[in-house]
Design a protein around this motif. Structure first.
Motif, PDB file in Angstrom:
ATOM      1  N   TYR A 140      73.110  -6.233  24.202  1.00 38.19           N
ATOM      2  CA  TYR A 140      74.573  -5.437  25.022  1.00 38.19           C
ATOM      3  C   TYR A 140      74.978  -4.579  24.650  1.00 38.19           C
ATOM      4  N   LEU A 141      75.069  -4.246  22.629  1.00 35.73           N
ATOM      5  CA  LEU A 141      76.022  -3.344  22.804  1.00 35.73           C
ATOM      6  C   LEU A 141      75.214  -2.326  22.489  1.00 35.73           C
ATOM      7  N   ILE A 166      81.302 -14.447  27.780  1.00 39.94           N
ATOM      8  CA  ILE A 166      82.345 -14.566  26.243  1.00 39.94           C
ATOM      9  C   ILE A 166      82.919 -15.749  25.583  1.00 39.94           C
ATOM     10  N   PHE A 169      80.314 -17.256  22.569  1.00 41.51           N
ATOM     11  CA  PHE A 169      80.773 -16.335  21.411  1.00 41.51           C
ATOM     12  C   PHE A 169      81.397 -17.495  20.207  1.00 41.51           C
ATOM     13  N   ALA A 173      85.062 -14.726  17.177  1.00 39.07           N
ATOM     14  CA  ALA A 173      83.718 -13.983  17.361  1.00 39.07           C
ATOM     15  C   ALA A 173      83.705 -12.920  18.838  1.00 39.07           C
ATOM     16  N   ASP A 174      84.464 -13.614  20.090  1.00 42.17           N
ATOM     17  CA  ASP A 174      84.686 -12.831  20.847  1.00 42.17           C
ATOM     18  C   ASP A 174      85.891 -12.564  20.736  1.00 42.17           C
ATOM     19  N   ARG A 176      85.295 -10.184  17.519  1.00 37.84           N
ATOM     20  CA  ARG A 176      85.170  -9.048  16.965  1.00 37.84           C
ATOM     21  C   ARG A 176      84.151  -8.255  18.527  1.00 37.84           C
ATOM     22  N   PHE A 177      83.750  -9.178  19.101  1.00 38.39           N
ATOM     23  CA  PHE A 177      82.803  -8.195  20.112  1.00 38.39           C
ATOM     24  C   PHE A 177      83.795  -7.520  21.213  1.00 38.39           C
ATOM     25  N   SER A 180      84.210  -4.561  19.270  1.00 39.99           N
ATOM     26  CA  SER A 180      82.845  -3.292  19.490  1.00 39.99           C
ATOM     27  C   SER A 180      82.625  -2.473  20.671  1.00 39.99           C
TER      28      SER A 180
END
Ligand code: TRP
Length: 324
Positions: A140-141, A166, A169, A173-174, A176-177, A180
């Motif tokens: 993804y990122l 979502i 995660f 972590a949701d 933090r994602f 990002s």
């Protein structure tokens, strides 16, 4: 034992082997990363899950997108680059593309690690007039950064993250994602986030353990894939699919439970794993959000929640976040 010639494996298989080994070698709860569900068989099984009467999530996602794609088109800035994180077959994205192409030159970048899903997405959406489509086979990122780098002066990004991925995660972590994602965006860029909402327990449990066993087959395919690609000897009949709700995290947790004590050999990971009777391998969790929680998530990760559309038949929210 465990003699396999691993020197001839490609990079993706080596990574798969390393991840499988790390997950099964953990002290305590064994686990397998859910991104490996989606080989060709897994992607087809997930397509089947998404039309099962018990699993209302995908249809709810589609209904909201179909019903509100024009509202969305009114709210997003143009010209626009649309990137979809984990496009799947691309079926539900059609509504968005059709509503948006009436605005201004649109390009669509599906980002997928599954080559087979990417191919069917390009087939499905290749015929939408006025849209340029370019599939990106990346995480993804990484994929998102690649699309952001193509942005022309004045153009905006609309990131689609649909299907409630979502929720898969780990807790925390949701956010933090999303942070990002936010870092690759500029103010005014948008994120359309699909999220499944809390709903009655019996409805949730049936959605993740349908009586026809399609969901069980999807979960067990993870082991079948390890057999196919890493030459392992998992006996699928000695494992069962388990879905349970964890009230303290508001998540459905998926596991594969060993029906008896057994030892499994995974030659291409140069590894052997022992399982006790009743021991489980955790494969995925699916967090169920509240509407308020989603708004907090937006604010915590650098977005403003512009709009929220909710399906009433199957509690599911589509939230439009704008980078601030
Ligand atoms: N990401 C999907 C979800 O959380 C995937 C899924 C549906 C799934 N059914 C499953 C994953 C069963 C594991 C087992 O809804």
């Amino acid at each position: 034992m465990l003699l396999a010639n691993t020197s001839t494996l490609d990079a993706a298989t080596l990574q798969f082997a390393a991840d499988v080994r790390a997950g099964l070698d953990r002290p305590g709860q064994k686990e397998l990363p859910s991104k490996y569900f989606y080989d060709a068989v897994g992607s087809s099984l997930f397509e089947a899950i998404s039309v099962m009467p018990e699993y209302g999530l995908t249809r709810a996602d589609e209904r909201v997108l179909r019903g509100h794609s024009r509202d969305l088109a009114r709210l997003v800035p143009t010209p626009l680059l649309i990137c979809e994180l984990g496009s799947g077959s691309g079926k539900k994205t059609r509504w968005i593309l059709e509503a948006l192409r009436e605005k201004e030159c649109i390009s669509y970048y599906p980002i997928e690690i599954s080559a087979s899903a990417l191919a069917s997405c390009e087939r499905e959406l290749g015929q939408v007039d006025g849209i340029t489509i370019l599939g990106i086979e990346r995480e993804y990122l990484d994929g998102l950064r690649e699309v952001a780098a193509r942005r022309a002066q004045g153009a905006h990004l609309l990131v689609l993250f649909l299907g409630s991925t979502i929720g898969n995660f780990d807790s925390g972590a949701d956010r933090r994602f999303l942070e990002s994602v936010r870092q690759t965006l500029i103010p005014g860029d948008c994120l359309l986030l699909g999220a499944d909402l809390v709903k009655p327990l019996d409805q949730l449990l049936a959605a993740y353990d349908d009586p026809a066993g399609v969901t069980a087959a999807f979960n067990l395919n993870m082991l079948a894939r390890i057999n196919r690609e890493l030459d392992a000897d998992f006996n699928l009949r000695q494992f069962e699919h388990v879905a349970r709700f964890n009230g303290s995290t508001s998540s459905i947790e998926m596991h594969l439970r060993s029906k008896k004590p057994q030892t499994v050999t995974i030659p291409r990971a140069e590894f052997m794993v022992q399982l006790r009777e009743g021991e489980t391998i955790w494969t995925e969790s699916s967090h169920k959000y509240s509407v308020a929680e989603l708004k907090i998530l937006a604010a915590a990760s650098g977005f403003e929640c512009k709009e929220q559309w909710i399906d009433q038949e199957w509690q599911f929210a589509e939230s439009l976040f704008m980078a601030i």
